[in-house]
Design an enzyme around this catalytic site. Sequence first.
Site, PDB file in Angstrom:
ATOM      1  N   LYS A  70      -2.183  -1.976  -3.647  1.00 36.62           N
ATOM      2  CA  LYS A  70      -3.032  -0.791  -3.660  1.00 36.62           C
ATOM      3  C   LYS A  70      -2.154   0.449  -3.705  1.00 36.62           C
ATOM      4  O   LYS A  70      -1.249   0.565  -2.876  1.00 36.62           O
ATOM      5  CB  LYS A  70      -3.908  -0.782  -2.391  1.00 36.62           C
ATOM      6  CG  LYS A  70      -4.848   0.393  -2.257  1.00 36.62           C
ATOM      7  CD  LYS A  70      -5.644   0.295  -0.956  1.00 36.62           C
ATOM      8  CE  LYS A  70      -6.630   1.445  -0.831  1.00 36.62           C
ATOM      9  NZ  LYS A  70      -7.407   1.376   0.424  1.00 36.62           N
ATOM     10  N   ARG A 119       0.851  10.194   5.625  1.00 36.78           N
ATOM     11  CA  ARG A 119       1.058   8.838   6.140  1.00 36.78           C
ATOM     12  C   ARG A 119       2.361   8.240   5.610  1.00 36.78           C
ATOM     13  O   ARG A 119       2.487   7.018   5.529  1.00 36.78           O
ATOM     14  CB  ARG A 119      -0.140   7.961   5.758  1.00 36.78           C
ATOM     15  CG  ARG A 119      -1.460   8.472   6.334  1.00 36.78           C
ATOM     16  CD  ARG A 119      -2.607   7.498   6.063  1.00 36.78           C
ATOM     17  NE  ARG A 119      -3.802   7.910   6.770  1.00 36.78           N
ATOM     18  CZ  ARG A 119      -4.942   8.289   6.187  1.00 36.78           C
ATOM     19  NH1 ARG A 119      -5.037   8.295   4.867  1.00 36.78           N
ATOM     20  NH2 ARG A 119      -5.988   8.651   6.906  1.00 36.78           N
ATOM     21  N   SER A 170      -9.855   5.277  -5.425  1.00 39.09           N
ATOM     22  CA  SER A 170     -10.747   6.401  -5.700  1.00 39.09           C
ATOM     23  C   SER A 170     -10.220   7.329  -6.788  1.00 39.09           C
ATOM     24  O   SER A 170     -10.978   7.795  -7.647  1.00 39.09           O
ATOM     25  CB  SER A 170     -10.990   7.200  -4.417  1.00 39.09           C
ATOM     26  OG  SER A 170      -9.770   7.686  -3.864  1.00 39.09           O
ATOM     27  N   LYS A 190       0.861  -1.183   0.000  1.00 36.38           N
ATOM     28  CA  LYS A 190       0.000   0.000   0.000  1.00 36.38           C
ATOM     29  C   LYS A 190       0.895   1.230   0.000  1.00 36.38           C
ATOM     30  O   LYS A 190       1.579   1.514   0.981  1.00 36.38           O
ATOM     31  CB  LYS A 190      -0.932   0.004   1.213  1.00 36.38           C
ATOM     32  CG  LYS A 190      -1.914   1.173   1.217  1.00 36.38           C
ATOM     33  CD  LYS A 190      -2.852   1.093   2.418  1.00 36.38           C
ATOM     34  CE  LYS A 190      -3.832   2.256   2.439  1.00 36.38           C
ATOM     35  NZ  LYS A 190      -4.717   2.219   3.622  1.00 36.38           N
ATOM     36  N   ARG A 232     -10.572  10.245   0.899  1.00 36.57           N
ATOM     37  CA  ARG A 232     -10.604  10.944   2.185  1.00 36.57           C
ATOM     38  C   ARG A 232     -11.918  11.680   2.374  1.00 36.57           C
ATOM     39  O   ARG A 232     -12.404  11.820   3.493  1.00 36.57           O
ATOM     40  CB  ARG A 232      -9.393  11.869   2.290  1.00 36.57           C
ATOM     41  CG  ARG A 232      -8.120  11.034   2.431  1.00 36.57           C
ATOM     42  CD  ARG A 232      -6.839  11.807   2.380  1.00 36.57           C
ATOM     43  NE  ARG A 232      -5.718  10.866   2.422  1.00 36.57           N
ATOM     44  CZ  ARG A 232      -4.489  11.166   2.083  1.00 36.57           C
ATOM     45  NH1 ARG A 232      -4.207  12.387   1.671  1.00 36.57           N
ATOM     46  NH2 ARG A 232      -3.532  10.261   2.135  1.00 36.57           N
ATOM     47  N   GLU A 256       7.753  -6.748   2.429  1.00 43.06           N
ATOM     48  CA  GLU A 256       6.451  -6.730   3.109  1.00 43.06           C
ATOM     49  C   GLU A 256       5.656  -7.990   2.771  1.00 43.06           C
ATOM     50  O   GLU A 256       4.983  -8.565   3.636  1.00 43.06           O
ATOM     51  CB  GLU A 256       5.657  -5.488   2.683  1.00 43.06           C
ATOM     52  CG  GLU A 256       6.249  -4.165   3.116  1.00 43.06           C
ATOM     53  CD  GLU A 256       5.814  -3.748   4.511  1.00 43.06           C
ATOM     54  OE1 GLU A 256       5.200  -4.564   5.220  1.00 43.06           O
ATOM     55  OE2 GLU A 256       6.095  -2.586   4.888  1.00 43.06           O
ATOM     56  N   TYR A 304     -15.065   0.376  -7.592  1.00 44.12           N
ATOM     57  CA  TYR A 304     -16.351   1.020  -7.319  1.00 44.12           C
ATOM     58  C   TYR A 304     -17.346   0.771  -8.448  1.00 44.12           C
ATOM     59  O   TYR A 304     -18.532   1.048  -8.286  1.00 44.12           O
ATOM     60  CB  TYR A 304     -16.135   2.518  -7.088  1.00 44.12           C
ATOM     61  CG  TYR A 304     -15.233   2.781  -5.905  1.00 44.12           C
ATOM     62  CD1 TYR A 304     -15.726   2.702  -4.608  1.00 44.12           C
ATOM     63  CD2 TYR A 304     -13.876   3.047  -6.075  1.00 44.12           C
ATOM     64  CE1 TYR A 304     -14.897   2.903  -3.504  1.00 44.12           C
ATOM     65  CE2 TYR A 304     -13.046   3.236  -4.978  1.00 44.12           C
ATOM     66  CZ  TYR A 304     -13.557   3.170  -3.709  1.00 44.12           C
ATOM     67  OH  TYR A 304     -12.737   3.348  -2.618  1.00 44.12           O
TER      68      TYR A 304
END
Length: 329
Positions: free
Chosen positions: A255, A224, A281, A203, A213, A240, A320
Amino acid sequence: MTKYGSFPGARPRRLRTTPAMRRMVAEHRLHPADLILPAFVREGIGEPVPISAMPGVVQHTRDTLRKAAVEAVDAGVAGIMLFGVPEDAKKDGAGTAGTDPDGILQVAIRDVKAEVGDDLVIMSDLCLDEYTDHGHCGVLDAEGRVDNDATLERYAEMAQVQADAGVHVVGPSGMMDGQVGVIRDALDQTGHEDVSVLAYTVKYSSAFFGPFREAVGSSLQGDRKTYQQDPANLRESMRELALDLEEGADMVMVKPAMPYLDVLAKVADTVDVPVAAYQISGEYAMIEAAAEKGWIDRDKAILEALTGIKRAGADMILTYWATEVARGL
């Protein structure tokens, strides 16, 4: 034989001559069962709230979420990933609404489970960012930094309450070191051995998260970058991946999707567990905005983007457009 001899001897265009021919020799095909619908449910609203940066996507009420789940089942969609949006007054530094058995996400899990049972794989976002007043994915230490190990304790609690609510899959998305192992242990120790972990393994700290957001009513202060991955890195992603598999991940995710198809392909070539990719998004918003301007063919662009993600190695795609595309397929 012509005066040019047999050249060209190979004619790949023979397999592109008609729609039926192209369909027959297609190497990759989308299927409704490849698709997972991310959905937002917001506390304290009487009507769905449109998300301005994501045309066609809303923050659901509990009732409209149930309807969306039924529509997804009817279209053949495989799963639904639920995100809870609490009332602002319930946000605090520890994200306690995220571990409240009666918090909005846990209530939504029970709602969807009661509505569709096991006909849809019910997934839940396991992260604190929606519930903290500072908007970070974990609790903060005295200096305002995200405290990795203290956050893991909160994630263990979240896993338990989400599993108690009836979720099939938890999706830890906070990118804390050790999160998969702690969550797996918490699930196993509370009698939830059958609940799967979809690890947000790769990510990135991405500019494409912007519209999300708004969708979750984020209160983020700062960024972040200290816990989400640097977009420049691939070896880090593979490290990871190895850690998450060692800790017991049942499935892994990349992602965003489109800007990181190389990473997705590398992950898919490496593992023997199912691989998901999240068309996020910003990816959604770009296509919708360009289509609204008349610059691209919306439907063709959607299918092309999703097919590219599938071709890169995704077994499952969070999008989506899941229900819309599944109906068309």
